[in-house]
Design an enzyme around this catalytic site. Structure first.
Site, PDB file in Angstrom:
ATOM      1  N   CYS A   1     -42.280 -54.491 -66.424  1.00 25.57           N
ATOM      2  CA  CYS A   1     -43.616 -53.748 -67.037  1.00 25.57           C
ATOM      3  C   CYS A   1     -44.254 -53.016 -65.884  1.00 25.57           C
ATOM      4  O   CYS A   1     -45.280 -53.641 -65.508  1.00 25.57           O
ATOM      5  CB  CYS A   1     -44.294 -55.239 -67.390  1.00 25.57           C
ATOM      6  SG  CYS A   1     -43.449 -56.471 -68.378  1.00 25.57           S
TER       7      CYS A   1
ATOM      8  N   PRO B   1     -48.838 -48.661 -64.797  1.00 25.61           N
ATOM      9  CA  PRO B   1     -48.838 -47.274 -64.472  1.00 25.61           C
ATOM     10  C   PRO B   1     -48.156 -46.949 -63.222  1.00 25.61           C
ATOM     11  O   PRO B   1     -48.303 -45.599 -62.885  1.00 25.61           O
ATOM     12  CB  PRO B   1     -50.337 -47.039 -64.694  1.00 25.61           C
ATOM     13  CG  PRO B   1     -51.096 -48.178 -63.895  1.00 25.61           C
ATOM     14  CD  PRO B   1     -50.098 -49.167 -64.677  1.00 25.61           C
TER      15      PRO B   1
ATOM     16  N   ASP C   1     -41.183 -49.947 -68.976  1.00 27.54           N
ATOM     17  CA  ASP C   1     -42.452 -50.169 -69.495  1.00 27.54           C
ATOM     18  C   ASP C   1     -42.030 -50.043 -71.070  1.00 27.54           C
ATOM     19  O   ASP C   1     -41.204 -48.953 -71.490  1.00 27.54           O
ATOM     20  CB  ASP C   1     -43.359 -49.685 -69.065  1.00 27.54           C
ATOM     21  CG  ASP C   1     -44.847 -50.435 -68.946  1.00 27.54           C
ATOM     22  OD1 ASP C   1     -45.330 -51.270 -68.423  1.00 27.54           O
ATOM     23  OD2 ASP C   1     -45.331 -50.215 -70.441  1.00 27.54           O
TER      24      ASP C   1
ATOM     25  N   ASP D   1     -38.762 -52.239 -74.591  1.00 28.80           N
ATOM     26  CA  ASP D   1     -39.237 -53.510 -74.719  1.00 28.80           C
ATOM     27  C   ASP D   1     -38.417 -54.363 -73.984  1.00 28.80           C
ATOM     28  O   ASP D   1     -37.332 -54.569 -74.271  1.00 28.80           O
ATOM     29  CB  ASP D   1     -39.505 -53.930 -76.165  1.00 28.80           C
ATOM     30  CG  ASP D   1     -40.376 -55.265 -76.349  1.00 28.80           C
ATOM     31  OD1 ASP D   1     -40.359 -56.013 -75.455  1.00 28.80           O
ATOM     32  OD2 ASP D   1     -40.868 -55.546 -77.309  1.00 28.80           O
TER      33      ASP D   1
ATOM     34  N   ASP E   1     -44.445 -57.999 -62.939  1.00 28.41           N
ATOM     35  CA  ASP E   1     -45.964 -58.217 -63.002  1.00 28.41           C
ATOM     36  C   ASP E   1     -46.215 -58.350 -64.391  1.00 28.41           C
ATOM     37  O   ASP E   1     -46.280 -57.291 -65.281  1.00 28.41           O
ATOM     38  CB  ASP E   1     -46.609 -56.835 -62.441  1.00 28.41           C
ATOM     39  CG  ASP E   1     -47.964 -57.075 -62.337  1.00 28.41           C
ATOM     40  OD1 ASP E   1     -48.577 -57.848 -62.822  1.00 28.41           O
ATOM     41  OD2 ASP E   1     -48.402 -55.996 -61.856  1.00 28.41           O
TER      42      ASP E   1
ATOM     43  N   CYS F   1     -52.398 -60.609 -62.799  1.00 29.91           N
ATOM     44  CA  CYS F   1     -53.362 -60.556 -62.504  1.00 29.91           C
ATOM     45  C   CYS F   1     -54.365 -61.534 -63.387  1.00 29.91           C
ATOM     46  O   CYS F   1     -55.563 -60.754 -63.948  1.00 29.91           O
ATOM     47  CB  CYS F   1     -54.086 -58.935 -62.678  1.00 29.91           C
ATOM     48  SG  CYS F   1     -53.921 -58.234 -64.165  1.00 29.91           S
TER      49      CYS F   1
END
Length: 405
Positions: free
Chosen positions: A228, A231, A249, A275, A291, A344
């Protein structure tokens, strides 16, 4: 009817608020309402009005309700416009006459007189916001004893954090370093005009977001999977630490940004669009950085929409995905390989609860591995939130745990 200067920015801000509060869109998705504005300053103003309205929504509503005999419906357009009017006056220092001239036309054919009267009452009474924004009740309940400290960290947007490609890559940057290869600059800094941008000497990355990769040792040519990845901030970190990085990603748009960042910095990574729930690696990895997709409530300093559109349903859905991703990733490690899990998010269901149920062997984070001012939990996990390092500008909210296969 002649165009009123600044009216377009207010119209776009109103559309953004509606997109977030009624349709549950993110600020990034809602920001499309401002993209059609021809002037950069108007686009920035529209986003600032929407963000401050969301950041202080609970307190703005309290002021509005104090000046009406009967509370306006939660979804009334007049309430939305009044939120914007008060946010501009109290947070963006816009003179009341300019607020009235640019916002009341949004209510053409509606209760303009009511909105004007409420705004006039509050300005005459010298209404004020508290020093710290109030959290929605459900959010405060979820965040428990840290809710008050987190709220204090939301009072102003965050500073600009840069991660440096190398130890000496911060030359010419006038900021504060909180750790090796980090530089913090005041918010509002123009990124493209900073020394080293064109040369790829650094990239923008919240300081808390840089911690997961810091908890892996130097790569020394070993293989790491950034799961993942887009960016790409963590991909760049890992590559700069000597890892051979595979960045995976499922978003082609976000992966394009990752490729552009790799090109700008001169750092290499194998980029795979897939995926993670259906992908299988050809060989195992020495380390994995997961992440995981999450509700992103830890980014509430810069994305105050999460305070109002995230609830138990979204948290449960993300936690289920995170458990599945962690279970899959654990099978892709070599014996004694390391896995760092991070989100996050400020929600226990996406952090502590996931780590406690993980079948991999815990590899507790030690205090000496963390920057000054941060400490691991008794379990050896890392939990940050916007109330931490407040004297230095705060942090995003992150949960991090490390495991060994």
């Amino acid at each position: 009817m002649a165009t009123i200067p600044g009216h377009g920015a207010r119209k776009a801000a109103l559309k953004m608020l509606d997109a977030v509060l009624r349709r549950g869109e993110t600020m990034e998705q809602a920001g499309g309402a401002a993209n059609g504005l021809p002037d950069f300053a108007d686009r920035a103003l529209a986003r600032a009005i929407a963000a401050e309205s969301l950041r202080w929504l609970v307190d703005l509503d309290a002021l509005i309700d104090s000046a009406t005999k009967k509370p306006l419906p939660e979804d009334a357009k007049a309430r939305a416009v009044l939120r914007m009017m008060l946010a501009q006056w109290l947070r963006l220092d816009t003179p009341p006459h300019a607020v009235v001239a640019t916002c009341l036309p949004l209510l053409d054919g509606g209760p303009k007189r009511l909105a004007h009267g409420v705004f006039a009452t509050l300005t005459r009474g010298e209404a004020a916001l508290p020093s710290v924004p109030s959290l929605p009740a459900a959010v405060a309940a979820r965040w428990g004893e840290r809710a008050e400290a987190i709220a204090a960290g939301l009072a102003v947007p965050p500073p600009l954090d840069l991660t440096l490609r190398a130890d000496d890559a911060g030359e010419g940057l006038d900021g504060e370093s909180l750790a090796p290869r980090h530089m913090r600059l005041p918010r509002g800094t123009s990124v493209e005009q900073l020394p080293g941008f064109a040369e790829g000497a650094w990239w923008v990355q919240d300081f808390a977001a840089s911690l997961p990769a810091r908890l892996l040792a130097k790569g020394e040519g070993r293989r790491v999977l950034d799961l993942c990845a887009a960016p790409g901030g963590k991909t760049l970190q890992l590559a700069s630490m000597g890892w051979r990085v595979t960045a995976l990603d499922n978003s082609s748009r976000r992966l394009e940004r990752l490729r552009q960042n790799c090109e700008r910095t001169g750092l290499a990574a194998e980029v795979i669009e897939a995926d993670a729930m259906g992908w299988h690696p050809e060989a195992q990895y020495d380390a994995i950085l997961l992440d995981a997709p999450c509700t992103a409530t830890g980014t509430c300093r810069r994305n105050p929409d999460v305070l109002h559109r995230i609830g138990e349903r979204q948290i449960e859905a993300m936690a289920d995905l995170q458990r599945q991703l962690l279970d899959r990733a654990g099978n892709w490690l070599v014996p004694n390989g390391k896995l760092v899990y991070a989100t996050c998010s400020l929600e226990r269901a996406e952090g502590e609860d996931i780590a406690a149920a993980c079948q991999l062997t815990p590899d507790p984070v030690r205090a000496e591995e963390l920057p000054v001012g941060l400490a691991p939990t008794p379990e050896g996990w890392v939990r940050t939130d916007p109330g931490m390092l407040a004297d230095k500008g705060g942090l995003d909210g992150f949960f991090i745990a490390r495991f060994t296969a």
